[in-house]
Design a protein around this motif. Structure first.
Motif, PDB file in Angstrom:
ATOM      1  N   LEU A  40      -8.753  56.829 -12.637  1.00 37.21           N
ATOM      2  CA  LEU A  40      -8.010  58.047 -12.944  1.00 37.21           C
ATOM      3  C   LEU A  40      -8.857  59.283 -12.666  1.00 37.21           C
ATOM      4  O   LEU A  40      -8.401  60.214 -11.983  1.00 37.21           O
ATOM      5  CB  LEU A  40      -7.562  58.019 -14.407  1.00 37.21           C
ATOM      6  N   TYR A  41     -10.087  59.302 -13.142  1.00 40.01           N
ATOM      7  CA  TYR A  41     -10.959  60.465 -12.931  1.00 40.01           C
ATOM      8  C   TYR A  41     -11.287  60.652 -11.453  1.00 40.01           C
ATOM      9  O   TYR A  41     -11.310  61.787 -10.959  1.00 40.01           O
ATOM     10  CB  TYR A  41     -12.245  60.349 -13.763  1.00 40.01           C
ATOM     11  N   ARG A  42     -11.540  59.551 -10.737  1.00 35.56           N
ATOM     12  CA  ARG A  42     -11.803  59.659  -9.294  1.00 35.56           C
ATOM     13  C   ARG A  42     -10.602  60.260  -8.569  1.00 35.56           C
ATOM     14  O   ARG A  42     -10.735  61.126  -7.714  1.00 35.56           O
ATOM     15  CB  ARG A  42     -12.131  58.285  -8.694  1.00 35.56           C
ATOM     16  N   GLU A  43      -9.416  59.791  -8.933  1.00 37.36           N
ATOM     17  CA  GLU A  43      -8.202  60.286  -8.281  1.00 37.36           C
ATOM     18  C   GLU A  43      -7.948  61.752  -8.636  1.00 37.36           C
ATOM     19  O   GLU A  43      -7.544  62.535  -7.772  1.00 37.36           O
ATOM     20  CB  GLU A  43      -7.000  59.415  -8.667  1.00 37.36           C
ATOM     21  N   LEU A  44      -8.189  62.137  -9.875  1.00 36.21           N
ATOM     22  CA  LEU A  44      -8.029  63.547 -10.262  1.00 36.21           C
ATOM     23  C   LEU A  44      -8.961  64.448  -9.439  1.00 36.21           C
ATOM     24  O   LEU A  44      -8.552  65.519  -8.984  1.00 36.21           O
ATOM     25  CB  LEU A  44      -8.292  63.734 -11.756  1.00 36.21           C
ATOM     26  N   ASP A  45     -10.199  64.009  -9.247  1.00 33.90           N
ATOM     27  CA  ASP A  45     -11.136  64.794  -8.433  1.00 33.90           C
ATOM     28  C   ASP A  45     -10.631  64.934  -7.001  1.00 33.90           C
ATOM     29  O   ASP A  45     -10.676  66.027  -6.421  1.00 33.90           O
ATOM     30  CB  ASP A  45     -12.534  64.155  -8.441  1.00 33.90           C
ATOM     31  N   LYS A  46     -10.139  63.834  -6.424  1.00 32.19           N
ATOM     32  CA  LYS A  46      -9.582  63.890  -5.064  1.00 32.19           C
ATOM     33  C   LYS A  46      -8.380  64.825  -5.010  1.00 32.19           C
ATOM     34  O   LYS A  46      -8.249  65.631  -4.084  1.00 32.19           O
ATOM     35  CB  LYS A  46      -9.137  62.495  -4.597  1.00 32.19           C
ATOM     36  N   MET A  47      -7.513  64.683  -5.988  1.00 27.30           N
ATOM     37  CA  MET A  47      -6.303  65.496  -6.014  1.00 27.30           C
ATOM     38  C   MET A  47      -6.632  66.975  -6.158  1.00 27.30           C
ATOM     39  O   MET A  47      -5.966  67.824  -5.557  1.00 27.30           O
ATOM     40  CB  MET A  47      -5.386  65.027  -7.154  1.00 27.30           C
ATOM     41  N   GLU A  48      -7.666  67.276  -6.939  1.00 27.49           N
ATOM     42  CA  GLU A  48      -8.082  68.678  -7.080  1.00 27.49           C
ATOM     43  C   GLU A  48      -8.593  69.215  -5.742  1.00 27.49           C
ATOM     44  O   GLU A  48      -8.231  70.322  -5.328  1.00 27.49           O
ATOM     45  CB  GLU A  48      -9.150  68.816  -8.163  1.00 27.49           C
ATOM     46  N   SER A  49      -9.403  68.427  -5.044  1.00 28.06           N
ATOM     47  CA  SER A  49      -9.936  68.886  -3.754  1.00 28.06           C
ATOM     48  C   SER A  49      -8.834  69.038  -2.713  1.00 28.06           C
ATOM     49  O   SER A  49      -8.967  69.815  -1.777  1.00 28.06           O
ATOM     50  CB  SER A  49     -11.027  67.936  -3.252  1.00 28.06           C
ATOM     51  N   GLN A  50      -7.724  68.329  -2.883  1.00 33.71           N
ATOM     52  CA  GLN A  50      -6.598  68.423  -1.959  1.00 33.71           C
ATOM     53  C   GLN A  50      -5.568  69.465  -2.384  1.00 33.71           C
ATOM     54  O   GLN A  50      -4.556  69.645  -1.722  1.00 33.71           O
ATOM     55  CB  GLN A  50      -5.923  67.053  -1.824  1.00 33.71           C
ATOM     56  N   GLY A  51      -5.825  70.124  -3.513  1.00 36.68           N
ATOM     57  CA  GLY A  51      -4.934  71.186  -3.964  1.00 36.68           C
ATOM     58  C   GLY A  51      -3.666  70.713  -4.647  1.00 36.68           C
ATOM     59  O   GLY A  51      -2.740  71.492  -4.833  1.00 36.68           O
ATOM     60  N   LEU A  52      -3.627  69.448  -5.044  1.00 35.59           N
ATOM     61  CA  LEU A  52      -2.443  68.913  -5.716  1.00 35.59           C
ATOM     62  C   LEU A  52      -2.432  69.239  -7.209  1.00 35.59           C
ATOM     63  O   LEU A  52      -1.370  69.327  -7.825  1.00 35.59           O
ATOM     64  CB  LEU A  52      -2.352  67.401  -5.524  1.00 35.59           C
ATOM     65  N   VAL A  53      -3.623  69.371  -7.775  1.00 36.96           N
ATOM     66  CA  VAL A  53      -3.779  69.768  -9.169  1.00 36.96           C
ATOM     67  C   VAL A  53      -4.859  70.842  -9.231  1.00 36.96           C
ATOM     68  O   VAL A  53      -5.676  70.976  -8.325  1.00 36.96           O
ATOM     69  CB  VAL A  53      -4.169  68.583 -10.099  1.00 36.96           C
ATOM     70  N   THR A  54      -4.831  71.583 -10.283  1.00 42.54           N
ATOM     71  CA  THR A  54      -5.891  72.546 -10.547  1.00 42.54           C
ATOM     72  C   THR A  54      -6.493  72.193 -11.897  1.00 42.54           C
ATOM     73  O   THR A  54      -5.814  71.611 -12.748  1.00 42.54           O
ATOM     74  CB  THR A  54      -5.352  73.991 -10.528  1.00 42.54           C
TER      75      THR A  54
END
Length: 186
Positions: A40-54
């Protein structure tokens, strides 16, 4: 389905820390999607770098600072696009079913115990899901909730989890009954 889609769907509830998302997964989404906190944490970091979450940092006095994640417009658009795709068919991969398939060649007592354990697990999960359903409904009846609640998706997926565990219990009871009857005549 990618883990990211499940996370995006969870963030529809609003801003959340990774820790709270992990707890939410265990409390609701786990009936159809599982993950580890590390994934979950790895995916959140990826998603943040891709602009999907802030993420914003919240400083805490006696505990480590925490990051609160929110869905971005890009993330909401990706989630909306995900809902337009035809889902992949579900495939069952269950070791217990293979063991039951091979029961005549194996240790029937061990398989019987495994079925009983599966039933106990399903009963525990069913009780947890039913408690969650009661919390979601609150004072509203199901019909009222389904027509007036701002979001029904979590309830509908929970209903599927309840049905799934009820079927697991029914199947385990059937298997145990058949095995008991065969043992009594053999």
């Amino acid at each position: 389905m990618a883990l990211r889609n499940a996370i995006l769907a969870m963030l529809l509830e609003g801003e959340s820390s990774g820790y709270d998302l992990a707890k939410s997964f265990n409390a609701s989404v786990a009936n159809f999607w599982t993950t580890t906190p590390q994934q979950l944490y790895r995916e959140l970091d990826k998603m943040e770098s891709q602009g999907l979450v802030t993420a914003r940092v919240v400083e805490q006095l006696r505990r480590p600072n925490k990051r609160l994640f929110s869905l971005t417009d890009t993330g909401a658009a990706e989630l909306a696009e995900f809902t337009t795709r035809a889902p992949k068919p579900t495939a069952i991969r269950d070791e217990l079913l293979v063991q039951v398939q091979a029961i005549e060649a194996g240790d029937g007592d061990a398989i019987r115990r495994a079925v009983a354990d599966r039933m106990a697990t399903a009963e525990t999960k069913l009780k947890r899901f039913e408690r969650l359903r009661e919390r979601l409904l609150g004072e509203a009846g199901e019909a009222d909730f389904l027509t007036t609640a701002p979001r029904v998706g979590p309830y509908l997926t929970l209903a599927r989890g309840i049905t799934f565990e009820q079927e697991n219990i029914r199947w385990c009871e059937q298997v145990l009954d058949v095995l008991d009857r065969r043992a009594a005549t053999g």
